[in-house]
Design a protein around this motif. Structure first.
Motif, PDB file in Angstrom:
ATOM      1  N   VAL B 198      -5.320 -44.917 -14.189  1.00 26.76           N
ATOM      2  CA  VAL B 198      -5.289 -45.515 -15.511  1.00 26.76           C
ATOM      3  C   VAL B 198      -6.453 -45.038 -16.368  1.00 26.76           C
ATOM      4  CG1 VAL B 198      -5.546 -47.668 -16.767  1.00 26.76           C
ATOM      5  CG2 VAL B 198      -4.026 -47.571 -14.804  1.00 26.76           C
ATOM      6  N   CYS B 199      -7.614 -44.998 -15.756  1.00 28.94           N
ATOM      7  CA  CYS B 199      -8.802 -44.546 -16.478  1.00 28.94           C
ATOM      8  C   CYS B 199      -8.594 -43.140 -17.009  1.00 28.94           C
ATOM      9  CB  CYS B 199     -10.015 -44.541 -15.554  1.00 28.94           C
ATOM     10  SG  CYS B 199     -10.729 -46.156 -15.336  1.00 28.94           S
ATOM     11  N   GLN B 200      -7.956 -42.378 -16.184  1.00 29.58           N
ATOM     12  CA  GLN B 200      -7.740 -40.979 -16.515  1.00 29.58           C
ATOM     13  C   GLN B 200      -6.748 -40.831 -17.672  1.00 29.58           C
ATOM     14  OE1 GLN B 200      -6.888 -38.714 -12.959  1.00 29.58           O
ATOM     15  NE2 GLN B 200      -5.663 -37.268 -14.160  1.00 29.58           N
ATOM     16  N   ASP B 201      -5.741 -41.676 -17.648  1.00 26.65           N
ATOM     17  CA  ASP B 201      -4.672 -41.559 -18.634  1.00 26.65           C
ATOM     18  C   ASP B 201      -4.958 -42.253 -19.962  1.00 26.65           C
ATOM     19  OD1 ASP B 201      -3.469 -40.265 -16.603  1.00 26.65           O
ATOM     20  OD2 ASP B 201      -1.992 -41.824 -16.144  1.00 26.65           O
ATOM     21  N   THR B 202      -5.860 -43.178 -19.936  1.00 21.18           N
ATOM     22  CA  THR B 202      -6.109 -43.949 -21.156  1.00 21.18           C
ATOM     23  C   THR B 202      -7.590 -43.969 -21.499  1.00 21.18           C
ATOM     24  OG1 THR B 202      -6.484 -46.051 -20.039  1.00 21.18           O
ATOM     25  CG2 THR B 202      -4.196 -45.458 -20.501  1.00 21.18           C
ATOM     26  N   ASP B 203      -7.914 -44.736 -22.499  1.00 24.05           N
ATOM     27  CA  ASP B 203      -9.325 -44.819 -22.861  1.00 24.05           C
ATOM     28  C   ASP B 203      -9.972 -46.095 -22.306  1.00 24.05           C
ATOM     29  OD1 ASP B 203      -7.867 -46.539 -24.396  1.00 24.05           O
ATOM     30  OD2 ASP B 203      -9.208 -46.387 -26.117  1.00 24.05           O
ATOM     31  N   ILE B 204      -9.242 -46.716 -21.421  1.00 24.23           N
ATOM     32  CA  ILE B 204      -9.796 -47.924 -20.799  1.00 24.23           C
ATOM     33  C   ILE B 204     -10.906 -47.542 -19.821  1.00 24.23           C
ATOM     34  CG2 ILE B 204      -9.221 -50.014 -19.538  1.00 24.23           C
ATOM     35  CD1 ILE B 204      -7.398 -49.859 -21.776  1.00 24.23           C
ATOM     36  N   ARG B 205     -11.927 -48.345 -19.824  1.00 24.03           N
ATOM     37  CA  ARG B 205     -12.997 -48.105 -18.864  1.00 24.03           C
ATOM     38  C   ARG B 205     -12.941 -49.172 -17.780  1.00 24.03           C
ATOM     39  NH1 ARG B 205     -16.937 -44.491 -18.290  1.00 24.03           N
ATOM     40  NH2 ARG B 205     -18.670 -45.938 -18.586  1.00 24.03           N
ATOM     41  N   VAL B 206     -12.848 -48.713 -16.553  1.00 20.10           N
ATOM     42  CA  VAL B 206     -12.887 -49.672 -15.454  1.00 20.10           C
ATOM     43  C   VAL B 206     -14.208 -49.507 -14.711  1.00 20.10           C
ATOM     44  CG1 VAL B 206     -11.850 -50.429 -13.304  1.00 20.10           C
ATOM     45  CG2 VAL B 206     -10.393 -49.709 -15.192  1.00 20.10           C
TER      46      VAL B 206
END
Lengths: 358, 358
Positions: B198-206
């Motif tokens: 997900v981190c890779q695909d979006t700009d969300i930071r986990v």
DNA sequence: ATGAAAGCGCTAACAG
DNA sequence: CTGTTAGCGCTTTCAT
């Protein structure tokens, strides 16, 4: 087909009987032979077929554990103890879940009674009559229930309740609420018995909030009722319920209105909840499970005149209301803020709250 | 001695073989005879000796369930499902607790493999090599672990994590913390995999907060770290941990700083915790347990060319990384009740609650 | 000290 | 359809 005793016999160049003896009665064979047999057996990865063995010995090596609901946390500890003790005695555990259904329980008991050396019935719902008539009634131990004629392992819930109230009384509480569990619960009945006694002997008032499902969500209603009842302490049926009560109290912005006294499964480290003067009952479930197994095995094996000593007061006598497993009061009041009787402490003075309770 | 098939035969005045047939192959005997035999059998309370039967049929009627720790809530649901499904298929469950010890696990597996029709290994810690060599490896189903060559039932934790993040993202969160469980945890690894994607695909930071024991008390530290990390949402390893996090946040007087996203055993009705936007993963543990049994029984019985249909995508294929049991996102934000700042609600008078305990 | 043989309770050919 | 027979894998007398 798996490797049998025959294969071992062939490879070790001895008779089948010798292999059998070498493995289960080492004294009856020459040391040299024994060694050879054992070596071969291991090399071949031989594991005796218990079914065949049981056919002749009459012992199955299984202990039946009949629980109302595997998913109930209460039985977890017990099951663990049963499991552990059984294994130490070379037994395996046959798990049967009755799904809280007495009919299913009866069926289950019947269907497994032949294939176990003994059975532990946890919180059985069956009637005495039914229990008596089923085959293998003589090799049965009751867990968390008393019935005339059956050995049982019990938790001294009445005394636990007493300890709890005594503790709260020492802290100055005079009005205490009890939020009960299911009506069928033996432990609940015992606690009420203990509470009634205390009420009778002292000037403490215990207010019965009623019976609630032993789940987290019951806590909300209990908390509300407790506030209405103007008690200063609440005794909840178990930890889960207590969590719910605490949560609700916080929602209602009440910081230290009550001492939460919790009894039940104590695996949740409640202390971190930082409820002031949080009190917990330590229920030795695992130990109780072990005790049940010991009791079972003792009676089915060395059926001689039991001396009763040994495990001391941990194991209940075959007589109903024999000795009980003591329940221990544990004060886990890490963050106890000094409570001022009559009023609630204000928020803010958190520093003082870090002092461990007494 | 218990009542045997012989007794039934005598009383019903038929041969032993007829009794056997009447009971296990009804079509092979005359209806009249069958009825008589059955009647006598019931009257005598006859229960076939499974050990004797297994000796000849080769089937024991037992399914082994090997769990790392019976007392771990995670396995409860699964165990319940296994138990239920097994019973429906006329099987009993042999419970083995490895106490989280691989050595014990190996021993246990060996010692019971002969006396079960098949085995379900829950979160096994054993190496592929070890697993492969033990007898009965062909009748084994892995639960919550993938290993080449073994059929397995898995929960799609990676996708679960993805769903979770997607949900949080939809709510506007951009910085999300993950508080992991034990490093050995397969589910944990899967979740991290999903999160990384997900981190890779979006700009969300986990933000990875680290690994924590999956217990309530871990919540405190996690909450502190989460605040430091300035995230707006936290994904906890399981419900218990989440409870701890919430408790801590409340202690620190932070009411709605984060969306608590909880994954794990979902038996605690978290909604009552009334955390705003509390999110829960619904993990079909019981269903998974059932699936494991079905899978096991299917492969050991009708070993024909499995068509793979039927239970659809519930059961994973024998191929590793086959189909998974889907994990469902459940939004339980029911009680995001408007709070009244300060003070608490009035206490109404309630007669029922004030009944003194007698 | 070891082997031969009987049999635990049941099912599965094989006859009838 | 039903009875007879032969074991399943193991332990246990009874001989040797």
């Amino acid at each position: 087909m798996a490797v049998t005793i025959r294969d071992v016999a062939r490879h070790a160049e001895v008779s089948i009987a010798t292999v059998s003896r070498a493995l289960s009665a080492p004294d009856l064979v020459a040391e040299q032979t024994r060694a050879r047999v054992v070596a071969v057996a291991r090399e071949l990865g031989y594991e005796p077929n218990r079914a065949a063995r049981s056919l002749i010995t009459g012992r199955t090596g299984f202990i039946g554990a009949v629980v109302p609901d595997v998913a109930n946390p209460f039985f977890l500890g017990a099951l663990r103890g049963i499991q552990g003790a059984a294994r130490e005695h070379g037994h395996h555990v046959l798990l049967a879940d009755t799904a809280e259904d007495p009919v299913a329980e009866a069926e289950l008991i019947n269907s497994i009674s032949r294939q176990v050396d003994g059975m532990i019935l946890l919180s059985s719902r069956l009637s005495v009559a039914r229990l008596r008539e089923f085959p293998g009634a003589g090799r049965t131990v009751l867990f968390n229930r008393v019935l005339p004629g059956f050995p049982a392992v019990l938790l001294d819930s009445a005394d636990g309740a007493r300890q709890l109230v005594a503790h709260l009384a020492a802290l100055g509480h005079r009005r205490i609420a009890y939020a009960g569990g299911p009506r069928e619960s033996f432990a609940d009945a015992e606690r009420r018995r203990g509470l009634a006694k205390v009420c009778q002997d002292t000037d403490i008032r215990v207010i019965d909030l009623g019976a609630f499902p032993p789940v987290f969500s019951s806590g909300a209603r209990i908390a509300d009722l407790a506030l209405e009842a103007r008690v200063t302490a609440v005794i909840a049926y178990n930890d889960l319920v207590a969590l719910g009560v605490i949560a609700r109290l916080r929602d209602r912005r009440i910081d230290v209105p009550v001492d939460m006294s919790v009894t039940g499964f104590d695996d949740i480290p409640m202390a971190s909840m930082s409820a002031p003067r949080l009190t917990t009952m330590s229920v030795p479930l695992e130990q109780a499970g072990r005790a049940a197994v010991e009791l079972l095995l003792r009676q089915s094996e060395g059926n001689g005149a039991g001396n009763g000593s040994g495990s001391g007061n941990l194991i209940s006598d075959p007589q109903p209301r024999g000795r009980l497993l003591p329940v221990r009061l544990v004060v886990r009041s890490s963050t106890a803020a000094p409570r001022r009787p009559g009023g609630w402490t204000s928020r803010g003075s958190r520093e003082a709250a870090d002092t461990p309770h007494k």
